[in-house]
Design a protein around this motif. Structure first.
Motif, PDB file in Angstrom:
ATOM      1  N   UNK A 225      36.914  26.514  35.829  1.00 51.68           N
ATOM      2  CA  UNK A 225      37.899  27.278  34.946  1.00 51.68           C
ATOM      3  C   UNK A 225      38.677  28.119  35.674  1.00 51.68           C
ATOM      4  N   UNK A 226      39.999  28.167  34.970  1.00 57.45           N
ATOM      5  CA  UNK A 226      40.998  28.733  35.621  1.00 57.45           C
ATOM      6  C   UNK A 226      41.353  30.070  34.728  1.00 57.45           C
ATOM      7  N   UNK A 227      41.750  31.283  35.176  1.00 59.92           N
ATOM      8  CA  UNK A 227      42.178  32.193  34.352  1.00 59.92           C
ATOM      9  C   UNK A 227      43.635  32.506  35.152  1.00 59.92           C
ATOM     10  N   UNK A 228      44.652  32.550  34.472  1.00 55.81           N
ATOM     11  CA  UNK A 228      45.973  33.157  34.945  1.00 55.81           C
ATOM     12  C   UNK A 228      46.375  34.438  34.149  1.00 55.81           C
ATOM     13  N   UNK A 229      46.513  35.617  34.755  1.00 57.97           N
ATOM     14  CA  UNK A 229      46.398  36.794  34.337  1.00 57.97           C
ATOM     15  C   UNK A 229      48.020  37.471  34.477  1.00 57.97           C
ATOM     16  N   UNK A 230      48.709  37.643  33.293  1.00 60.29           N
ATOM     17  CA  UNK A 230      50.022  38.163  33.279  1.00 60.29           C
ATOM     18  C   UNK A 230      49.996  39.804  33.412  1.00 60.29           C
ATOM     19  N   UNK A 231      50.215  40.340  34.396  1.00 63.78           N
ATOM     20  CA  UNK A 231      49.944  41.851  34.178  1.00 63.78           C
ATOM     21  C   UNK A 231      50.941  42.727  35.206  1.00 63.78           C
ATOM     22  N   UNK A 232      51.203  43.894  34.826  1.00 65.09           N
ATOM     23  CA  UNK A 232      52.045  44.908  35.563  1.00 65.09           C
ATOM     24  C   UNK A 232      51.131  45.580  36.548  1.00 65.09           C
ATOM     25  N   UNK A 233      49.943  45.390  36.490  1.00 68.50           N
ATOM     26  CA  UNK A 233      48.968  45.946  37.136  1.00 68.50           C
ATOM     27  C   UNK A 233      47.701  45.300  37.810  1.00 68.50           C
ATOM     28  N   UNK A 234      48.074  44.158  38.870  1.00 64.17           N
ATOM     29  CA  UNK A 234      47.106  43.263  39.350  1.00 64.17           C
ATOM     30  C   UNK A 234      45.833  44.092  39.985  1.00 64.17           C
ATOM     31  N   UNK A 235      45.909  45.230  40.501  1.00 64.72           N
ATOM     32  CA  UNK A 235      44.917  45.930  41.193  1.00 64.72           C
ATOM     33  C   UNK A 235      44.101  46.357  40.322  1.00 64.72           C
ATOM     34  N   UNK A 236      44.098  46.624  39.224  1.00 73.42           N
ATOM     35  CA  UNK A 236      43.024  46.807  38.204  1.00 73.42           C
ATOM     36  C   UNK A 236      42.019  45.874  38.157  1.00 73.42           C
ATOM     37  N   UNK A 237      42.246  44.744  38.510  1.00 77.13           N
ATOM     38  CA  UNK A 237      41.377  43.399  38.243  1.00 77.13           C
ATOM     39  C   UNK A 237      40.407  43.216  39.737  1.00 77.13           C
ATOM     40  N   UNK A 238      40.680  44.290  40.581  1.00 73.04           N
ATOM     41  CA  UNK A 238      39.810  44.321  41.731  1.00 73.04           C
ATOM     42  C   UNK A 238      38.309  44.325  41.572  1.00 73.04           C
ATOM     43  N   UNK A 239      37.841  44.900  40.428  1.00 75.35           N
ATOM     44  CA  UNK A 239      36.484  44.979  40.144  1.00 75.35           C
ATOM     45  C   UNK A 239      35.905  43.604  39.955  1.00 75.35           C
ATOM     46  N   UNK A 240      36.621  42.646  39.727  1.00 71.70           N
ATOM     47  CA  UNK A 240      35.956  41.346  39.438  1.00 71.70           C
ATOM     48  C   UNK A 240      35.706  40.772  40.680  1.00 71.70           C
ATOM     49  N   UNK A 241      35.967  41.109  41.945  1.00 69.39           N
ATOM     50  CA  UNK A 241      35.698  40.853  43.025  1.00 69.39           C
ATOM     51  C   UNK A 241      34.029  40.968  43.223  1.00 69.39           C
ATOM     52  N   UNK A 242      33.545  41.891  42.519  1.00 71.49           N
ATOM     53  CA  UNK A 242      32.272  42.415  42.592  1.00 71.49           C
ATOM     54  C   UNK A 242      31.127  41.367  41.894  1.00 71.49           C
ATOM     55  N   UNK A 243      29.777  41.365  42.344  1.00 74.93           N
ATOM     56  CA  UNK A 243      28.728  40.857  41.635  1.00 74.93           C
ATOM     57  C   UNK A 243      29.098  39.464  41.047  1.00 74.93           C
ATOM     58  N   UNK A 244      28.505  39.273  40.027  1.00 68.81           N
ATOM     59  CA  UNK A 244      28.215  37.929  39.511  1.00 68.81           C
ATOM     60  C   UNK A 244      29.654  37.237  39.186  1.00 68.81           C
ATOM     61  N   UNK A 245      30.760  37.901  38.950  1.00 67.22           N
ATOM     62  CA  UNK A 245      32.046  37.231  38.933  1.00 67.22           C
ATOM     63  C   UNK A 245      32.922  37.091  40.304  1.00 67.22           C
ATOM     64  N   UNK A 246      32.352  37.961  41.156  1.00 62.56           N
ATOM     65  CA  UNK A 246      32.922  37.923  42.495  1.00 62.56           C
ATOM     66  C   UNK A 246      32.489  36.648  43.048  1.00 62.56           C
ATOM     67  N   UNK A 247      30.913  36.427  43.098  1.00 59.28           N
ATOM     68  CA  UNK A 247      30.285  35.160  43.676  1.00 59.28           C
ATOM     69  C   UNK A 247      30.763  33.891  42.733  1.00 59.28           C
ATOM     70  N   UNK A 248      30.860  33.997  41.534  1.00 60.42           N
ATOM     71  CA  UNK A 248      31.479  32.719  41.011  1.00 60.42           C
ATOM     72  C   UNK A 248      33.085  32.227  41.534  1.00 60.42           C
ATOM     73  N   UNK A 249      33.841  33.358  41.983  1.00 66.07           N
ATOM     74  CA  UNK A 249      34.995  33.154  42.532  1.00 66.07           C
ATOM     75  C   UNK A 249      34.975  32.254  43.753  1.00 66.07           C
ATOM     76  N   UNK A 250      34.116  33.031  44.882  1.00 67.02           N
ATOM     77  CA  UNK A 250      33.638  32.662  45.978  1.00 67.02           C
ATOM     78  C   UNK A 250      33.281  31.061  46.008  1.00 67.02           C
ATOM     79  N   UNK A 251      32.307  30.839  44.838  1.00 70.57           N
ATOM     80  CA  UNK A 251      31.830  29.387  44.725  1.00 70.57           C
ATOM     81  C   UNK A 251      32.711  28.607  44.068  1.00 70.57           C
ATOM     82  N   UNK A 252      34.133  28.924  43.824  1.00 67.93           N
ATOM     83  CA  UNK A 252      35.169  28.117  43.151  1.00 67.93           C
ATOM     84  C   UNK A 252      34.775  27.650  41.974  1.00 67.93           C
TER      85      UNK A 252
END
Ligand code: 4G0
Length: 222
Positions: A1-28
């Motif tokens: 599943x691919x999400x493209x996020x259009x935003x003026x504040x991409x740094x706000x999404x740093x929290x998604x590097x954590x925990x379950x969602x972070x691991x889901x990204x690492x696992x692609x």
């Protein structure tokens, strides 16, 4: 599943590097691509907004800048969602539907808004996370990404989705762990019985009882 996020504040999404969602990204299993709308400004000062026609307070995001950001990520299969308090409220049913999509583009507004013409041109669906106003669409986008990603195969442990709150329209039964006695309060006897039929029956009754007590409206919906 691919999400493209259009935003003026991409740094706000740093929290998604954590925990379950972070691991889901690492696992692609999911891919969260952050697109800084400002990168698509053609102005020498990287300007992305301007004063509203007709006057009034605040600024409006310029349509061409947003449109170029969109064009940089759109495909034939993408669905564009505008995070807005005017949208349909996100619920578990909607989350399950969105999880069937291959590609979501999430548009996050700030300031007073975005020029209506580009919204009319690119937005497929407007979604709200609840009846309140926030400073931007970023937190709603993160809520959507988190809730939808949980339905992507491999993100959660096999059984977690089926057992949890809402999948049967009821809340979860209460959980207990060691110690057996905490501040004088014992763990319900049935959970120590080893009788799995009795335990299952007790949990179903508790689920119903807790839902009736906390959210009787959820039972009436069925
Ligand atoms: C678009 C979503 C975006 C319009 C976004 C505000 C709350 C939510 C924004 C506005 C948001 C939500 C019309 C105020 C940015 N706030 N409830 N703020 N208006 O999902």
């Amino acid at each position: 599943m691919k999400f493209d996020v259009l935003t003026l504040f991409p740094e706000m999404f740093d929290t998604l590097k954590q925990s379950v969602i972070g691991r889901a990204q690492e696992k692609e299993l999911i891919d969260i691509n952050l697109v800084n709308i400002r990168d698509f400004s053609q102005d020498k000062h990287k300007k992305v907004d301007d004063t509203p026609y007709g006057g009034g307070a605040g600024m409006v995001m310029m349509p061409d800048v947003v449109y170029r950001a969109y064009q940089s990520v759109k495909t034939e299969e993408s669905k564009v969602i505008y995070m807005s308090p005017q949208g349909k409220t996100l619920d578990q049913k909607k989350v399950e539907d969105l999880a069937k999509q291959e590609h979501l583009i999430l548009l996050c507004g700030h300031y007073e808004g975005i020029d209506q013409r580009v919204l009319d041109k690119i937005v497929d669906e407007e979604i709200s996370i609840g009846d309140y106003v926030l400073t931007g669409g970023e937190i709603p986008a993160m809520v959507l990404i988190d809730s939808v990603s949980r339905y992507v195969k491999g993100v959660l442990k096999e059984d977690s989705i089926k057992e949890e709150s809402f999948s049967n329209g009821l809340f979860e039964y209460p959980q207990y762990t060691r110690p057996e006695i905490f501040e004088g309060e014992k763990v319900p006897e049935v959970l120590l019985s080893g009788n799995h039929q009795k335990i299952e029956k007790w949990r179903k009754e508790k689920s119903f009882e807790i839902t009736k007590q906390k959210r009787p409206d959820l039972l009436e919906q069925k």
